[in-house]
Design an enzyme around this catalytic site. Sequence first.
Site, PDB file in Angstrom:
ATOM      1  N   PHE A  96       0.689  -1.315   0.030  1.00 14.27           N
ATOM      2  CA  PHE A  96      -0.142  -0.097  -0.030  1.00 14.27           C
ATOM      3  C   PHE A  96       0.812   1.259  -0.031  1.00 14.27           C
ATOM      4  CE2 PHE A  96      -2.232   2.826   3.155  1.00 14.27           C
ATOM      5  CZ  PHE A  96      -2.789   3.788   2.396  1.00 14.27           C
TER       6      PHE A  96
ATOM      7  N   THR B  72      10.069 -11.576   8.805  1.00 13.67           N
ATOM      8  CA  THR B  72      10.537 -10.219   7.898  1.00 13.67           C
ATOM      9  C   THR B  72      10.711  -9.261   8.838  1.00 13.67           C
ATOM     10  OG1 THR B  72       9.042 -11.156   5.854  1.00 13.67           O
ATOM     11  CG2 THR B  72       9.132  -8.764   6.289  1.00 13.67           C
TER      12      THR B  72
ATOM     13  N   ARG C  51     -10.659  -6.829  19.576  1.00 15.34           N
ATOM     14  CA  ARG C  51      -9.379  -7.689  19.280  1.00 15.34           C
ATOM     15  C   ARG C  51      -8.672  -7.789  20.519  1.00 15.34           C
ATOM     16  NH1 ARG C  51      -5.673  -3.588  15.850  1.00 15.34           N
ATOM     17  NH2 ARG C  51      -6.669  -4.617  14.023  1.00 15.34           N
TER      18      ARG C  51
ATOM     19  N   ALA D 103       7.467  -5.186   4.945  1.00 12.24           N
ATOM     20  CA  ALA D 103       6.836  -5.831   6.289  1.00 12.24           C
ATOM     21  C   ALA D 103       5.601  -6.304   6.387  1.00 12.24           C
ATOM     22  CB  ALA D 103       6.895  -4.586   7.379  1.00 12.24           C
TER      23      ALA D 103
ATOM     24  N   ASN E  66      -1.782   5.863  11.407  1.00  9.24           N
ATOM     25  CA  ASN E  66      -2.441   5.054  10.385  1.00  9.24           C
ATOM     26  C   ASN E  66      -2.735   5.752   9.054  1.00  9.24           C
ATOM     27  OD1 ASN E  66      -3.106   3.793  13.047  1.00  9.24           O
ATOM     28  ND2 ASN E  66      -4.729   2.630  12.115  1.00  9.24           N
TER      29      ASN E  66
ATOM     30  N   SER F  33       2.238  -6.303   8.172  1.00  9.05           N
ATOM     31  CA  SER F  33       1.674  -5.084   8.525  1.00  9.05           C
ATOM     32  C   SER F  33       0.393  -5.274   9.270  1.00  9.05           C
ATOM     33  CB  SER F  33       1.697  -4.013   7.314  1.00  9.05           C
ATOM     34  OG  SER F  33       0.467  -4.189   6.626  1.00  9.05           O
TER      35      SER F  33
ATOM     36  N   THR G 223       6.046   2.882  12.797  1.00 10.62           N
ATOM     37  CA  THR G 223       4.649   2.875  13.119  1.00 10.62           C
ATOM     38  C   THR G 223       4.829   3.555  14.554  1.00 10.62           C
ATOM     39  OG1 THR G 223       2.772   1.880  13.850  1.00 10.62           O
ATOM     40  CG2 THR G 223       4.553   0.639  13.764  1.00 10.62           C
ATOM     41  N   ASP G 224       3.822   4.337  14.572  1.00  4.55           N
ATOM     42  CA  ASP G 224       3.572   4.788  16.021  1.00  4.55           C
ATOM     43  C   ASP G 224       2.882   3.594  16.795  1.00  4.55           C
ATOM     44  OD1 ASP G 224       0.697   4.313  15.245  1.00  4.55           O
ATOM     45  OD2 ASP G 224       0.126   6.453  15.295  1.00  4.55           O
TER      46      ASP G 224
HETATM   47  P1  NAD Z   1       1.450  -3.528   3.052  1.00  3.36           P
HETATM   48  O1  NAD Z   1       1.268  -4.750   4.235  1.00  3.36           O
HETATM   49  O2  NAD Z   1       0.482  -2.944   2.295  1.00  3.36           O
HETATM   50  O3  NAD Z   1       2.848  -3.856   2.095  1.00  3.36           O
HETATM   51  C1  NAD Z   1       3.895  -4.490   2.606  1.00  3.36           C
HETATM   52  C2  NAD Z   1       4.578  -5.055   1.488  1.00  3.36           C
HETATM   53  O4  NAD Z   1       5.948  -5.691   1.860  1.00  3.36           O
HETATM   54  C3  NAD Z   1       3.864  -5.762   0.395  1.00  3.36           C
HETATM   55  O5  NAD Z   1       4.087  -5.589  -0.777  1.00  3.36           O
HETATM   56  C4  NAD Z   1       4.549  -7.405   0.794  1.00  3.36           C
HETATM   57  O6  NAD Z   1       4.586  -8.112  -0.345  1.00  3.36           O
HETATM   58  C5  NAD Z   1       6.045  -6.873   1.040  1.00  3.36           C
HETATM   59  N1  NAD Z   1       6.823  -7.784   1.640  1.00  3.36           N
HETATM   60  C6  NAD Z   1       6.453  -8.591   2.963  1.00  3.36           C
HETATM   61  N2  NAD Z   1       7.375  -9.422   3.307  1.00  3.36           N
HETATM   62  C7  NAD Z   1       8.513  -9.061   2.731  1.00  3.36           C
HETATM   63  C8  NAD Z   1       9.953  -9.381   2.534  1.00  3.36           C
HETATM   64  N3  NAD Z   1      10.013 -10.341   3.333  1.00  3.36           N
HETATM   65  N4  NAD Z   1      10.503  -9.036   1.595  1.00  3.36           N
HETATM   66  C9  NAD Z   1      10.365  -8.286   0.768  1.00  3.36           C
HETATM   67  N5  NAD Z   1       8.903  -7.664   0.699  1.00  3.36           N
HETATM   68  C10 NAD Z   1       7.997  -7.983   1.720  1.00  3.36           C
HETATM   69  O7  NAD Z   1       2.210  -2.481   4.143  1.00  3.36           O
HETATM   70  P2  NAD Z   1       1.990  -0.994   4.192  1.00  3.36           P
HETATM   71  O8  NAD Z   1       0.581  -0.436   4.802  1.00  3.36           O
HETATM   72  O9  NAD Z   1       2.463  -0.375   2.855  1.00  3.36           O
HETATM   73  O10 NAD Z   1       3.363  -0.564   5.141  1.00  3.36           O
HETATM   74  C11 NAD Z   1       4.586  -0.478   4.684  1.00  3.36           C
HETATM   75  C12 NAD Z   1       5.302   0.123   5.870  1.00  3.36           C
HETATM   76  O11 NAD Z   1       4.796   0.823   6.841  1.00  3.36           O
HETATM   77  C13 NAD Z   1       5.524  -1.127   6.897  1.00  3.36           C
HETATM   78  O12 NAD Z   1       6.721  -1.261   7.398  1.00  3.36           O
HETATM   79  C14 NAD Z   1       4.525  -0.777   7.849  1.00  3.36           C
HETATM   80  O13 NAD Z   1       5.008  -1.284   9.230  1.00  3.36           O
HETATM   81  C15 NAD Z   1       4.628   0.619   8.180  1.00  3.36           C
HETATM   82  N6  NAD Z   1       3.379   1.485   8.504  1.00  3.36           N
HETATM   83  C16 NAD Z   1       2.063   1.347   8.037  1.00  3.36           C
HETATM   84  C17 NAD Z   1       1.130   1.846   8.486  1.00  3.36           C
HETATM   85  C18 NAD Z   1      -0.346   1.778   7.745  1.00  3.36           C
HETATM   86  O14 NAD Z   1      -1.056   2.517   8.265  1.00  3.36           O
HETATM   87  N7  NAD Z   1      -0.508   1.015   6.663  1.00  3.36           N
HETATM   88  C19 NAD Z   1       1.279   2.805   9.593  1.00  3.36           C
HETATM   89  C20 NAD Z   1       2.559   2.895  10.132  1.00  3.36           C
HETATM   90  C21 NAD Z   1       3.550   2.258   9.559  1.00  3.36           C
HETATM   91  P1  TYD Z   2      -6.454  -1.278  11.357  1.00  2.00           P
HETATM   92  O1  TYD Z   2      -6.838  -0.757  10.204  1.00  2.00           O
HETATM   93  O2  TYD Z   2      -6.325  -2.810  11.400  1.00  2.00           O
HETATM   94  O3  TYD Z   2      -4.963  -0.623  11.970  1.00  2.00           O
HETATM   95  P2  TYD Z   2      -4.415  -0.653  13.309  1.00  2.00           P
HETATM   96  O4  TYD Z   2      -4.887  -1.895  13.952  1.00  2.00           O
HETATM   97  O5  TYD Z   2      -2.978  -0.856  12.671  1.00  2.00           O
HETATM   98  O6  TYD Z   2      -4.672   0.620  13.802  1.00  2.00           O
HETATM   99  O7  TYD Z   2      -7.603  -0.757  12.335  1.00  2.00           O
HETATM  100  C1  TYD Z   2      -7.738   0.288  12.829  1.00  2.00           C
HETATM  101  C2  TYD Z   2      -8.717   0.316  13.855  1.00  2.00           C
HETATM  102  O8  TYD Z   2     -10.010  -0.070  13.517  1.00  2.00           O
HETATM  103  C3  TYD Z   2      -8.323  -0.257  15.100  1.00  2.00           C
HETATM  104  O9  TYD Z   2      -8.728   0.222  16.384  1.00  2.00           O
HETATM  105  C4  TYD Z   2      -8.993  -1.704  14.895  1.00  2.00           C
HETATM  106  C5  TYD Z   2     -10.253  -1.388  14.578  1.00  2.00           C
HETATM  107  N1  TYD Z   2     -11.022  -2.239  13.351  1.00  2.00           N
HETATM  108  C6  TYD Z   2     -12.432  -2.433  13.509  1.00  2.00           C
HETATM  109  O10 TYD Z   2     -13.082  -1.861  14.358  1.00  2.00           O
HETATM  110  N2  TYD Z   2     -13.013  -3.143  12.630  1.00  2.00           N
HETATM  111  C7  TYD Z   2     -12.289  -4.027  11.881  1.00  2.00           C
HETATM  112  O11 TYD Z   2     -12.999  -4.833  10.897  1.00  2.00           O
HETATM  113  C8  TYD Z   2     -10.899  -3.648  11.388  1.00  2.00           C
HETATM  114  C9  TYD Z   2     -10.149  -4.405  10.318  1.00  2.00           C
HETATM  115  C10 TYD Z   2     -10.211  -2.782  12.239  1.00  2.00           C
END
Ligand code: NAD
Ligand code: TYD
Length: 352
Positions: free
Chosen positions: A10, A99, A291, A82, A188, A84, A133-134
Amino acid sequence: MILVTGGAGFIGANFVLDWLKEPNAEGIINLDKLTYAGNLATLASVKNDPRHLFVQGDIGDRALVAKLLKEHQPRAIVNFAAESHVDRSIHGPADFINTNIVGTFNLLECAREYWNGLQAAQKTNFRFHHVSTDEVYGSLLPTAPAFNETHPYEPNSPYSASKAASDHLVRAWFHTYGFPVVTTNCSNNYGPYHFPEKLIPLVILNAINLKPLPIYGDGQQVRDWLYVGDHCSAIRTVLAKGRLGETYNIGGWNEKANIDVVKSICQILDELKPRADGQSYATQITFVNDRPGHDRRYAIDARKIERELGWRPAETFDTGIKKTVQWYLDNPIWVEGVVSGAYRDWLDKQYS
Ligand code: NAD
Ligand code: TYD
């Protein structure tokens, strides 16, 4: 060039697309394992762009990473790769350890070896940017001040514990070896190309498919929401100007309770795509089991990056969430591609 890991996920893919929008951008080597979360359809528009080299592989594969570094001599690595998703980490933490911790360790070691062999000028300019991440800071009480960069690490889920461990490794590589790192801890993210296991895309898609909108517990858990485009601009800023060895918190100044996020999405959908029966999508809201170990509140104090590097988010929650809902309505083909059998199996496992 720069090496981006996890660039089919993402945030990584949004970063790649954003980076390559600039006509004079440096090229990107995009190393991604293509787990369930990696999606080449997101990268379709840069498939034939000569500045984008996609390589399927694992950040923990030292031989592959060493070869890519030697061949392409990147001036920076941005590590998004990661596992995630918190809920998946509860069902099965092993991939998160492999990972997020072991993979990051292997990547750091390869990168350090490569950096050690660089000429003086390239060595000085090299950066390893670790995206975190936070959630590493744990959970806040309702009136506690938001997380700043000196907040203690108190991770509560297998996911956040594995990210915390990776942050500690990155920090240690700076202090012990002088390896040039920067770390960002963001809140997030939401926006286009978000895999619909996470709250916002799950709710948008369940809503328009007239399915229940699952709210864990009482729905009063608070998250800070950061539009993914703002996250990408923050990473570019830190990569260009961040001080070595420092961490920067990135947030959107948008603290919201989950139930309010879901109600906002319903309201926008009521306007953009009213239900045939005239009822609000909010009638689909369903409270489900909480959760385990659910963190109550995250909030980011993003004043350091603003003060030192002049970055601020461009989107408010209202503008970002409208764009996001519209994007999911406008991109049914991308959505169809991700809502596979494996995704349906996950929904059964998590919500049945
Ligand atoms: P995501 O799960 O959408 O994507 C992760 C990507 O990493 C995927 O394309 C997957 O194929 C790849 N991947 C997984 N394991 C791997 C490996 N061993 N080697 C190479 N590639 C691998 O995650 P995201 O939401 O895009 O998050 C990206 C980064 O940002 C992560 O490090 C996550 O911890 C951090 N982050 C995400 C959020 C969020 O809200 N999505 C918030 C804070 C931090
Ligand atoms: P999520 O998008 O999984 O992110 P994170 O757990 O990393 O914060 O969840 C965001 C918030 O929404 C979290 O408090 C869990 C809640 N949540 C629901 O209430 N219902 C759901 O189906 C999901 C996936 C998350």
